[in-house]
Design an enzyme around this catalytic site. Structure first.
Site, PDB file in Angstrom:
ATOM      1  N   ASP A  15       0.551  -1.331  -0.022  1.00 44.63           N
ATOM      2  CA  ASP A  15       0.151   0.595   0.122  1.00 44.63           C
ATOM      3  C   ASP A  15       0.607   1.467  -0.247  1.00 44.63           C
ATOM      4  OD1 ASP A  15      -2.277   1.527  -0.244  1.00 44.63           O
ATOM      5  OD2 ASP A  15      -3.109   0.797   1.557  1.00 44.63           O
ATOM      6  N   GLU A  16       0.094   1.928  -0.115  1.00 49.32           N
ATOM      7  CA  GLU A  16       1.095   4.149  -0.728  1.00 49.32           C
ATOM      8  C   GLU A  16       2.204   3.698  -1.267  1.00 49.32           C
ATOM      9  OE1 GLU A  16      -0.242   6.616   1.034  1.00 49.32           O
ATOM     10  OE2 GLU A  16      -1.879   5.950   2.444  1.00 49.32           O
ATOM     11  N   ARG A  72      -9.170  13.864   3.325  1.00 41.81           N
ATOM     12  CA  ARG A  72      -9.287  12.939   4.258  1.00 41.81           C
ATOM     13  C   ARG A  72     -11.008  13.064   4.382  1.00 41.81           C
ATOM     14  NH1 ARG A  72      -6.252   9.917   3.202  1.00 41.81           N
ATOM     15  NH2 ARG A  72      -6.050  10.888   0.901  1.00 41.81           N
TER      16      ARG A  72
HETATM   17  P1  ATP Z   1      -6.173   7.376   0.142  1.00 44.57           P
HETATM   18  O1  ATP Z   1      -5.680   7.222  -1.091  1.00 44.57           O
HETATM   19  O2  ATP Z   1      -6.649   8.121   1.247  1.00 44.57           O
HETATM   20  O3  ATP Z   1      -5.345   6.071   0.918  1.00 44.57           O
HETATM   21  P2  ATP Z   1      -8.284   4.290  -0.536  1.00 44.57           P
HETATM   22  O4  ATP Z   1      -7.613   5.049  -2.536  1.00 44.57           O
HETATM   23  O5  ATP Z   1      -7.094   3.330  -0.270  1.00 44.57           O
HETATM   24  O6  ATP Z   1      -7.764   5.708  -0.529  1.00 44.57           O
HETATM   25  P3  ATP Z   1     -10.012   3.049   1.192  1.00 44.57           P
HETATM   26  O7  ATP Z   1      -9.481   4.054   1.550  1.00 44.57           O
HETATM   27  O8  ATP Z   1      -9.930   2.384   0.141  1.00 44.57           O
HETATM   28  O9  ATP Z   1      -8.964   4.427  -0.867  1.00 44.57           O
HETATM   29  O10 ATP Z   1     -11.540   4.048   0.158  1.00 44.57           O
HETATM   30  C1  ATP Z   1     -12.117   5.162   0.986  1.00 44.57           C
HETATM   31  C2  ATP Z   1     -13.784   4.818   1.473  1.00 44.57           C
HETATM   32  O11 ATP Z   1     -14.225   4.744   0.533  1.00 44.57           O
HETATM   33  C3  ATP Z   1     -13.519   3.626   2.733  1.00 44.57           C
HETATM   34  O12 ATP Z   1     -14.317   4.251   3.676  1.00 44.57           O
HETATM   35  C4  ATP Z   1     -14.162   2.461   2.088  1.00 44.57           C
HETATM   36  O13 ATP Z   1     -14.510   1.509   3.085  1.00 44.57           O
HETATM   37  C5  ATP Z   1     -14.887   3.233   1.026  1.00 44.57           C
HETATM   38  N1  ATP Z   1     -14.931   2.523  -0.612  1.00 44.57           N
HETATM   39  C6  ATP Z   1     -14.310   1.837  -1.420  1.00 44.57           C
HETATM   40  N2  ATP Z   1     -15.134   1.509  -2.346  1.00 44.57           N
HETATM   41  C7  ATP Z   1     -16.242   1.031  -1.660  1.00 44.57           C
HETATM   42  C8  ATP Z   1     -17.075   0.674  -3.004  1.00 44.57           C
HETATM   43  N3  ATP Z   1     -16.484  -0.242  -3.450  1.00 44.57           N
HETATM   44  N4  ATP Z   1     -18.388   0.340  -2.408  1.00 44.57           N
HETATM   45  C9  ATP Z   1     -18.482   1.425  -1.435  1.00 44.57           C
HETATM   46  N5  ATP Z   1     -17.560   1.589  -0.371  1.00 44.57           N
HETATM   47  C10 ATP Z   1     -16.724   1.762  -0.841  1.00 44.57           C
HETATM   48 MG    MG Z   2      -5.027   3.741   1.146  1.00 46.84          MG
END
Ligand code: ATP
Ligand code: MG
Length: 698
Positions: A218-219, A601
């Site tokens: 991740d990241e 955020r």
């Molecule tokens: P960041 O770039 O900030 O790290 P990220 O891309 O890792 O973000 P996540 O933290 O995985 O994103 O997801 C963001 C939010 O959206 C979370 O609350 C996650 O549960 C929700 N989410 C992601 N995909 C879905 C989906 N397909 N259906 C419903 N909720 C989702």
């Molecule tokens: Mg993330």
């Protein structure tokens, strides 16, 4: 596979694409972390991959812990054998096992920045350098950058380009010798030794290549060179590698992270698949739209399309305060109002700032308004003297080469062993190449210490030996209690009978709770593993999942997290973007990415605040509004003005101390002021001056 229904088509594709290199490059809140979590669950459940064949790497221990519990939820069973952690914790696990292959004992100590500074100071004085001209911090940084790039002291020495660098080379060399003497590793060593281990031992490398058949990171945008090499070495054989990241969220280049790792992934792993996720699930349309506009000002980026079908949501609230105190009060009052109005928990609010120094005014406002809050990275529990003392005892019990810990404990509490005796012990051990406990024994036996010193050292040896014996048979928490008791540490503190001493006792007791909690949660209950756990703890790891307090933190530590309400404070030129990062385009772009991280955020409400005049680091400046705010088109923003409010009879109001009440009477006074008679639900009638009462309308 019912849980695959909880993914959109692109996310699902990323989860199902398991057998070849994959890069998920996508914006904030698009579900990258979710892909990793679901993929691990999918591998275990659907492909029957044994848990121990999966390595998941996250940015913080906290993130790893959360991921573990989400995977467990999806699988409806505990997952204990998947390796889920940070690069550093993964390295520790492997080095504890194979350290001797690269010349370190399995029970090495891990230094924090404080210990590093101590060592560097020793080096500075041994090299007769002027500490005023050569502050330890800049050496630490240079050495750290070198290690992250896998440059050892000898190589560093070969490539010096200036007089200063030649000094750094000397310091680096000597510092490294000291680390080895102490059988201690600093944070960067963990990665550097791991690479060394892999590069020099084909068998060990291929063991881990076979073990970690699936690797997920991740990241990825914030990995440094050493981390990149680790991933590369491990994944090269089977190529079952998934990395996820966002080039727009690379915010750690000042700490050696290299964005090229993600941008050149397809070159490193030819034939790699790239999946883009474009739907954001986190934020309202307004918040996401504004963040997209800000980041669009960066030149060095791949560019992406990020949309959401969440509600439009409120506009972003912009408040320009008179000074930083008014800004902090605004934040506090908005929190109270919003919390009441929307029935939120205090834990739904996060307040961000660019640098720690900004937190003081905010903290004071929280206290004044009776808002429960936590601050990340402010007071460092593990940096406190008493905690470091006790941990030094524990470290020395594990590693008797650890001179840094020995120096801390040999005369704490006071037992009349002076610096001269200590130097003798250290010199003797180094000369003979033996550990400090043995050195003390030899010196006592040979009668080479003064009579009184000899007696004290003998007692100290007995103490340490009895504690070592005790540690073999008892839990860590019992051991801590034993250390406190046998060393007389608590006794010395209680005799002081001061408030500070009392606080120290409480902190030490808190350490016992940490040990208890640790033994409840983890499988490996040895003292070594407890010490690893403590050493690898980062600020953000101490952020507990709880909903009863507002969290204050730097934007950097908010990476990967999400909150219903976010306040970004100090939106001023010179504060954010930071004055030191305003010169170079690249640095400015990193600041802008940081702004993007901060804004994204927020799930429902985003506030941007600034102050016309700010006192920070002892200087009072009047700063212009941050360019990042100006980059947001007006239609996304709603300026908040807090004009003087007038009250009317019958209105409901809110006071930070007395809670909710109703205005019973409004009485104009002769001097132009207004007196209010308010009946509060809890405490009854109060007479207040409207101007100063701090009442909010409900
Ligand atoms: P960041 O770039 O900030 O790290 P990220 O891309 O890792 O973000 P996540 O933290 O995985 O994103 O997801 C963001 C939010 O959206 C979370 O609350 C996650 O549960 C929700 N989410 C992601 N995909 C879905 C989906 N397909 N259906 C419903 N909720 C989702
Ligand atoms: Mg993330």
């Amino acid at each position: 596979m019912f849980f695959l229904d909880e993914l959109n088509p692109q996310q699902r594709e990323a989860v199902l694409y398991t057998e070849a290199p994959l890069l998920v490059l996508a914006g904030a809140g698009s579900g990258k972390t979710r892909v990793i979590t679901y993929k691990i669950a999918y591998l275990v459940k659907e492909l029957d991959v044994p848990e121990e064949n999966i390595l998941g790497v996250t940015f913080t221990n906290k993130a790893a812990g959360e991921m573990k519990s989400r995977v467990a939820k999806l699988l409806q069973k505990e997952v204990s054998d998947v390796w889920l952690g940070t690069f550093h914790s993964t390295a520790v696990k492997i080095l504890r096992r194979y350290g001797p292959y690269v010349g370190i004992n399995n029970n090495f100590s891990i230094l924090d920045e404080d210990d590093q500074t101590t060592l560097i100071k020793e080096v500075i004085s041994e090299l007769n350098l002027d500490i005023k001209r050569y502050p330890p911090g800049s050496f630490i940084e240079k050495i750290s950058r070198a290690k992250e790039s896998l440059i050892d002291p000898v190589t560093y020495g070969e490539f010096v380009e200036s007089y200063y660098e030649s000094i750094v080379a000397k310091v680096y060399q000597k510092y490294q010798e000291k680390l080895i003497q102490n059988q201690a590793l600093d944070f960067d060593d963990l990665l550097m030794y791991l690479v060394k281990l892999f590069r020099e031992n084909d068998k060990i490398l291929s063991y881990y290549q076979n073990k970690f058949r699936y690797i997920l990171v991740d990241e990825y945008q914030d990995t440094n060179y050493a981390q990149y090499v680790i991933v590369f070495l491990l994944a090269q054989a089977h190529r079952r590698l998934t990395v996820v990241g966002d080039d727009d969220q690379a915010i750690y280049s000042w700490r050696g992270a290299d964005i090229r790792n993600i941008l050149e992934f397809e070159k490193d792993f030819p034939g790699a698949k790239v999946i883009r996720l474009e739907q954001n699930y986190r934020s309202t349309q307004n918040i996401l739209g504004a963040a997209n506009k800000v980041i669009a000002n960066n030149k060095f980026r791949k560019g992406k399309n990020l949309w959401t079908d969440n509600e439009i949501g409120s506009k972003i609230k912009l408040y320009i305060a008179k000074d930083e105190i008014a800004e902090a009060n605004f934040v506090a009052r908005e929190i109270i109002l919003l919390q009441k109005r929307e029935n939120l928990n205090f834990g739904d609010f996060a307040v961000f700032y660019r640098t720690h120094a900004q937190s003081r005014a905010l903290e004071e406002a929280m206290i004044k308004n009776g808002i429960p809050y936590r601050i990340i990275g402010g007071i460092k529990f593990y940096q406190r003297k008493e905690i470091k003392d006790i941990l030094a005892y524990l470290r020395f019990l594990v590693n008797q080469y650890d001179g840094i810990s020995l120096k801390r404990i040999i005369n704490t509490p006071r037992r009349g062993i002076g610096d001269a005796t200590l130097s003798k012990i250290i010199d003797y051990a180094n000369e003979k190449g033996i550990n400090y406990l043995d050195a003390m024994k030899h010196l006592v036996e040979k009668g080479e210490l003064g009579k009184k010193a000899s007696k004290e050292v003998e007692k100290f040896i007995e103490l340490i030996e009895s504690l070592i014996a005790y540690s073999k048979l008892h839990s860590v928490e019992d051991l801590i209690i034993e250390v406190l008791d046998k060393t007389g540490y608590i006794k010395e503190l209680s005799e002081l009978q001061t408030a500070t001493a009392q606080m120290r006792i409480e902190n030490v007791e808190e350490l016992i709770s940490v040990a208890k909690e640790y033994s409840r949660q983890s499988e490996d209950l040895t003292l070594e593993s407890f010490l690893n756990y403590i050493s690898l703890m980062s600020d953000i790891d101490t952020l507990e999942e709880e909903n009863s307090s507002v969290v204050l933190m730097t934007i950097h530590s908010a990476k990967g997290l999400e909150f219903p309400v976010v306040f970004m404070t100090g939106m001023e030129e010179g504060v954010f973007p930071h004055s030191l990062s305003m010169g170079e385009r690249e640095e400015l772009e990193e600041e802008r990415r940081l702004c993007y991280v901060g804004m994204t955020r927020a799930k429902r409400y985003l506030y941007l605040t600034s102050a016309e005049i700010r006192t920070l680091y002892g200087h009072t400046n009047s700063n212009e509004l941050s360019r990042f705010v100006k980059e947001i088109p007006e239609e996304y923003i709603e300026p908040v003005t807090k004009a003087e409010v007038t009250f009317e009879r019958g209105e409901k109001v809110w006071h930070s101390r007395w809670g909710e009440g109703v205005i019973q009477e409004v009485r104009p006074l002769e001097d132009g002021e207004t007196e209010l008679v308010v009946v509060f639900n809890d405490i009854g009638k109060k007479h207040l001056l409207a101007k100063y009462a701090g009442l909010e309308k409900l």
